[in-house]
Structures are given as structure tokens and as C-alpha cells.
Design an enzyme around this catalytic site. Structure first.
Site, mmCIF file in Angstrom:
data_model
loop_
_atom_site.group_PDB
_atom_site.id
_atom_site.type_symbol
_atom_site.label_atom_id
_atom_site.label_comp_id
_atom_site.label_asym_id
_atom_site.label_seq_id
_atom_site.Cartn_x
_atom_site.Cartn_y
_atom_site.Cartn_z
ATOM 1 C CG HIS A 63 -21.047 41.960 22.676
ATOM 2 N ND1 HIS A 63 -20.867 40.825 23.450
ATOM 3 C CD2 HIS A 63 -21.039 41.542 21.396
ATOM 4 C CE1 HIS A 63 -20.737 39.768 22.654
ATOM 5 N NE2 HIS A 63 -20.855 40.182 21.403
ATOM 6 N N GLY A 64 -23.809 44.602 22.168
ATOM 7 C CA GLY A 64 -24.915 44.780 21.242
ATOM 8 C C GLY A 64 -24.825 43.915 20.005
#
Length: 144
Positions: A63-64
Site C-alpha cells: 500500500h502507499g
């Protein structure tokens, strides 16, 4: 949570040369679903460079970074089933769940995915199924 999993975002029987290729596939699927902008894919790679998103039991949840919040348009999930596994640092991931959470929802998503994968039986079902519906059923039965 299962409402975020559409059949179009569940990719069965995948194989990748390395974790970077798997992150790109998961990120592009989130882009294609309208959940994130292209910038989010680089943010997923940036996070991985700082800390591994491998969670154990054959699961990675790329995920970012926090700085990528503006690249998240809406919450989204994508799942890559990799029966042969892909090297993920010192580990091997057989399932990669790319996530994007809007308005802080990513922590809740991370928790629910981790709970589902804490049961070895759930992991085996997800790794070995030939059906997106079966994958969704595992999450529904985990009641997370």
C-alpha cells in the site's frame, strides 16, 4: 469489506519475476478500478523500500505511503493469487492484496485482511481456489 472485492480485481493463478512486478500489477489494478491515480503505484514501491509489507502466512499487503493520500480517489482492494509464490524480501508471498484506503480506512482494511490470513485454512483456500467467489466467501466467513 467484500464489497470492495469485485471479480475484476481478483487475479487468479498469477506469476511474477519479483515483488516489484507484483506491486506494479496490484497498483495498476487499483488504477484501472478508479481507486487511485498512477502516482500511487510509485508510493507503494516507496513504502516497500522503507519497510516490507509482508505479513506472514504467505501474505503481502502493499500500500502507499502516508504522503500518497492525495493519490487515493476511493477505497479499493485487489488480490493477486500466486500459487508458486514470489520472493518478497526474505519471504515468499503467495497472495498479494493491494489496498488503498480513503479517509483513514486503510488501517481497518489492513486489520481485517490480517485477521482473515491468521487462519492457515483460509490461506490454503485462497491460494488453491479456482474461483473469485470462493475468495470472497473466505472473507465473508471470517466475518471481519
Amino acid at each position: 469489506m467484500t464489497e470492495l472485492f469485485s471479480n475484476e480485481n481478483i487475479f487468479l493463478n498469477q506469476s511474477f519475476e519479483d515483488q516489484n512486478e507484483a506491486i506494479e500489477k496490484a497498483g495498476q489494478a487499483l488504477v484501472d478500478a478508479g481507486a487511485v491515480t498512477e502516482d500511487y503505484i510509485q508510493a507503494m514501491k516507496d513504502r516497500e523500500a522503507v519497510v516490507s509489507t509482508f505479513m506472514g502466512n504467505g501474505l503481502a499487503i502493499p500500500h502507499g505511503t502516508d504522503e500518497a493520500k492525495s493519490a487515493v480517489l476511493q477505497s479499493g482492494l485487489t488480490l493477486l493469487q500466486i500459487p508458486e509464490g514470489v520472493q518478497w524480501g526474505d519471504d515468499v508471498a503467495k497472495v498479494v492484496v493491494g489496498i488503498a484506503g480513503k479517509d483513514g480506512e486503510h488501517l481497518d482494511l489492513l486489520s481485517k485482511i490480517a485477521i482473515t490470513f491468521s487462519e492457515e485454512e483460509n490461506v490454503d483456500r485462497i491460494v488453491n481456489t479456482k474461483s473469485p467467489e470462493e475468495i470472497k466467501a473466505v472473507f465473508e466467513e471470517a466475518d471481519v
